[in-house]
Design an enzyme around this catalytic site. Sequence first.
Site, PDB file in Angstrom:
ATOM      1  N   LEU A 102       2.684  33.538  60.749  1.00  0.00           N
ATOM      2  CA  LEU A 102       2.076  33.586  59.431  1.00  0.00           C
ATOM      3  C   LEU A 102       2.888  32.696  58.504  1.00  0.00           C
ATOM      4  O   LEU A 102       4.105  32.787  58.453  1.00  0.00           O
ATOM      5  CB  LEU A 102       2.069  35.026  58.926  1.00  0.00           C
ATOM      6  CG  LEU A 102       1.573  35.249  57.500  1.00  0.00           C
ATOM      7  CD1 LEU A 102       0.099  34.888  57.366  1.00  0.00           C
ATOM      8  CD2 LEU A 102       1.803  36.687  57.108  1.00  0.00           C
ATOM      9  N   TYR A 103       2.226  31.856  57.802  1.00  0.00           N
ATOM     10  CA  TYR A 103       2.876  30.983  56.829  1.00  0.00           C
ATOM     11  C   TYR A 103       2.228  31.268  55.490  1.00  0.00           C
ATOM     12  O   TYR A 103       1.009  31.376  55.396  1.00  0.00           O
ATOM     13  CB  TYR A 103       2.660  29.519  57.222  1.00  0.00           C
ATOM     14  CG  TYR A 103       3.448  28.560  56.380  1.00  0.00           C
ATOM     15  CD1 TYR A 103       4.744  28.216  56.718  1.00  0.00           C
ATOM     16  CD2 TYR A 103       2.917  28.014  55.216  1.00  0.00           C
ATOM     17  CE1 TYR A 103       5.487  27.343  55.948  1.00  0.00           C
ATOM     18  CE2 TYR A 103       3.644  27.142  54.440  1.00  0.00           C
ATOM     19  CZ  TYR A 103       4.926  26.809  54.811  1.00  0.00           C
ATOM     20  OH  TYR A 103       5.664  25.953  54.044  1.00  0.00           O
TER      21      TYR A 103
END
Length: 87
Positions: A1-2
Site C-alpha cells: 500500500l502506498y
Amino acid sequence: LYFYMFIYCGNISNASSIFSEIEDVARKVILKHGGSISHHHGIGKIRSKYLLDCDSKGFRQGVLAIKNGLDPSNTFGAQNLSFASLA
C-alpha cells in the site's frame, strides 16, 4: 500500500511540525504491524531513523561493507541510510 497525506493548513503557523508528528506516528504504527519504510525516491534522510526498526544488524553491516568497498570516500549517498555516520 502506498499513500499520500494531504492536510489543509489554513492559518496554522506550525503546519510542518504538525505534519512531521502525524507522519512519525503513522510510520511507527506501520512498522509495529509488519509494514516497511519505502519511498519512490529511496529512504533518504527523513526516513533513515526508522531503519533500526526494519533492518537487522547483520543486514546493515553487510550493506555498509558493500558501500565501503564501492565508495570508500562516501561520495554517493552521503548522510543517507546507514552511511550518515561516515560523512
